[in-house]
Design a protein around this motif. Structure first.
Motif, PDB file in Angstrom:
ATOM      1  N   MET A   1     -12.626  -1.066   6.063  1.00 52.23           N
ATOM      2  CA  MET A   1     -11.944  -1.004   7.331  1.00 52.23           C
ATOM      3  C   MET A   1     -10.431  -1.026   7.094  1.00 52.23           C
ATOM      4  O   MET A   1      -9.936  -1.672   6.193  1.00 52.23           O
ATOM      5  CB  MET A   1     -12.355  -2.196   8.193  1.00 52.23           C
ATOM      6  N   ILE A   2      -9.716  -0.302   7.924  1.00 52.94           N
ATOM      7  CA  ILE A   2      -8.265  -0.268   7.834  1.00 52.94           C
ATOM      8  C   ILE A   2      -7.726  -1.509   8.535  1.00 52.94           C
ATOM      9  O   ILE A   2      -8.067  -1.789   9.682  1.00 52.94           O
ATOM     10  CB  ILE A   2      -7.714   1.015   8.477  1.00 52.94           C
ATOM     11  N   VAL A  77      -6.113  -1.470   3.430  1.00 56.49           N
ATOM     12  CA  VAL A  77      -7.548  -1.383   3.694  1.00 56.49           C
ATOM     13  C   VAL A  77      -8.290  -2.454   2.912  1.00 56.49           C
ATOM     14  O   VAL A  77      -7.773  -2.991   1.928  1.00 56.49           O
ATOM     15  CB  VAL A  77      -8.087   0.012   3.317  1.00 56.49           C
ATOM     16  N   SER A  80     -14.009  -1.979   1.114  1.00 56.00           N
ATOM     17  CA  SER A  80     -15.091  -1.051   1.475  1.00 56.00           C
ATOM     18  C   SER A  80     -14.606   0.388   1.638  1.00 56.00           C
ATOM     19  O   SER A  80     -15.420   1.305   1.679  1.00 56.00           O
ATOM     20  CB  SER A  80     -15.769  -1.511   2.772  1.00 56.00           C
ATOM     21  N   GLU A  81     -13.311   0.591   1.742  1.00 61.11           N
ATOM     22  CA  GLU A  81     -12.767   1.943   1.945  1.00 61.11           C
ATOM     23  C   GLU A  81     -12.545   2.653   0.612  1.00 61.11           C
ATOM     24  O   GLU A  81     -12.172   2.044  -0.376  1.00 61.11           O
ATOM     25  CB  GLU A  81     -11.446   1.880   2.710  1.00 61.11           C
ATOM     26  N   SER A  82     -12.729   3.951   0.645  1.00 62.86           N
ATOM     27  CA  SER A  82     -12.496   4.789  -0.527  1.00 62.86           C
ATOM     28  C   SER A  82     -11.006   5.112  -0.640  1.00 62.86           C
ATOM     29  O   SER A  82     -10.387   5.561   0.336  1.00 62.86           O
ATOM     30  CB  SER A  82     -13.293   6.088  -0.399  1.00 62.86           C
ATOM     31  N   GLU A  83     -10.444   4.882  -1.830  1.00 63.15           N
ATOM     32  CA  GLU A  83      -9.019   5.160  -2.024  1.00 63.15           C
ATOM     33  C   GLU A  83      -8.703   6.630  -1.804  1.00 63.15           C
ATOM     34  O   GLU A  83      -7.733   6.971  -1.128  1.00 63.15           O
ATOM     35  CB  GLU A  83      -8.561   4.760  -3.442  1.00 63.15           C
ATOM     36  N   ILE A  86      -8.863   7.578   1.914  1.00 60.25           N
ATOM     37  CA  ILE A  86      -7.677   7.148   2.660  1.00 60.25           C
ATOM     38  C   ILE A  86      -6.473   8.013   2.307  1.00 60.25           C
ATOM     39  O   ILE A  86      -5.678   8.367   3.181  1.00 60.25           O
ATOM     40  CB  ILE A  86      -7.385   5.652   2.419  1.00 60.25           C
ATOM     41  N   MET A 128     -11.007   1.816  12.464  1.00 58.03           N
ATOM     42  CA  MET A 128     -12.060   2.748  12.053  1.00 58.03           C
ATOM     43  C   MET A 128     -11.558   4.184  12.182  1.00 58.03           C
ATOM     44  O   MET A 128     -10.867   4.516  13.147  1.00 58.03           O
ATOM     45  CB  MET A 128     -13.306   2.572  12.931  1.00 58.03           C
ATOM     46  N   VAL A 129     -11.939   5.010  11.241  1.00 61.65           N
ATOM     47  CA  VAL A 129     -11.532   6.417  11.254  1.00 61.65           C
ATOM     48  C   VAL A 129     -12.369   7.146  12.300  1.00 61.65           C
ATOM     49  O   VAL A 129     -13.598   7.090  12.284  1.00 61.65           O
ATOM     50  CB  VAL A 129     -11.724   7.058   9.860  1.00 61.65           C
TER      51      VAL A 129
END
Length: 193
Positions: A1-2, A77, A80-83, A86, A128-129
């Motif tokens: 999550m951002i 972030v 859990s977020e992908s670098e 993002i 959230m995106v």
């Protein structure tokens, strides 16, 4: 999550700040300063990912950033977020700004803050995106622009509201109202003195 989106210039002046996790205002200012110092001292030829600063969560959080001309775009972030995801999201956001403002610059972020926030809300909401398709984002921004123009724009809203109230057929306000032992006219005179 951002957790946060920060945009600042080469001198550390914030141009857009959006936190998706609550921090007190003084803590937000410290996070902005620390993030700027972490990101600005890095060379242009190093990786665009680094561990979050001590204020925003340390190793549980990552700072993912891109440096374009005079602006740093930083997304904080969680793990859990992908670098790379993002980084791609930052690219989409910047390209969308570029399309909407025709060669976006720092002044566009300053003088069109409402439009920049609207574009950001089309991309990310609540951390959230939402949308990564640039054409879809631009279409929504253009729809918003057409709606504003058809309504006379947001800046005309207060003037329209005042004229609507003036055109209302309101009865004259009574000057002397008696309610039992209370005389409104006497109260108003007493308050004026």
């Amino acid at each position: 999550m951002i957790k946060a989106i920060l945009i600042f210039n080469n001198h550390g002046k914030p141009r857009l700040i959006r936190f998706y996790q609550y921090f007190a205002e003084d803590m937000q200012q410290q996070i902005i300063r620390e993030t700027f110092h972490l990101v600005s001292k890095r060379d242009d030829n190093v990786c665009n990912f680094l561990e979050g600063g001590s204020l925003i969560g340390g190793s549980d959080y990552k700072l993912i950033y891109r440096h374009y001309a005079t602006l740093y775009f930083v997304f904080c972030v969680d793990s859990s977020e992908s670098e790379l995801g993002i980084l791609d999201l930052i690219q989409v956001f910047v390209e969308t700004l570029d399309k909407c403002f025709e060669n976006v610059c720092e002044l566009d972020l300053i003088f069109h803050m409402d439009k920049v926030h609207y574009i950001l809300q089309e991309v990310v909401m609540g951390g959230m995106v939402l949308e990564t398709n640039m054409n879809e984002i631009v279409a929504q921004v253009e729809l918003q622009n057409r709606m504003e123009k058809s309504e006379g724009g947001l800046s005309a809203a207060p003037a329209r509201a005042v004229s609507a109230v003036k055109n209302m057929n309101l009865p004259e306000i009574p000057r002397n109202i008696n309610i039992g032992d209370i005389n409104i006219k006497a109260l108003l005179k007493a308050q004026a003195q």
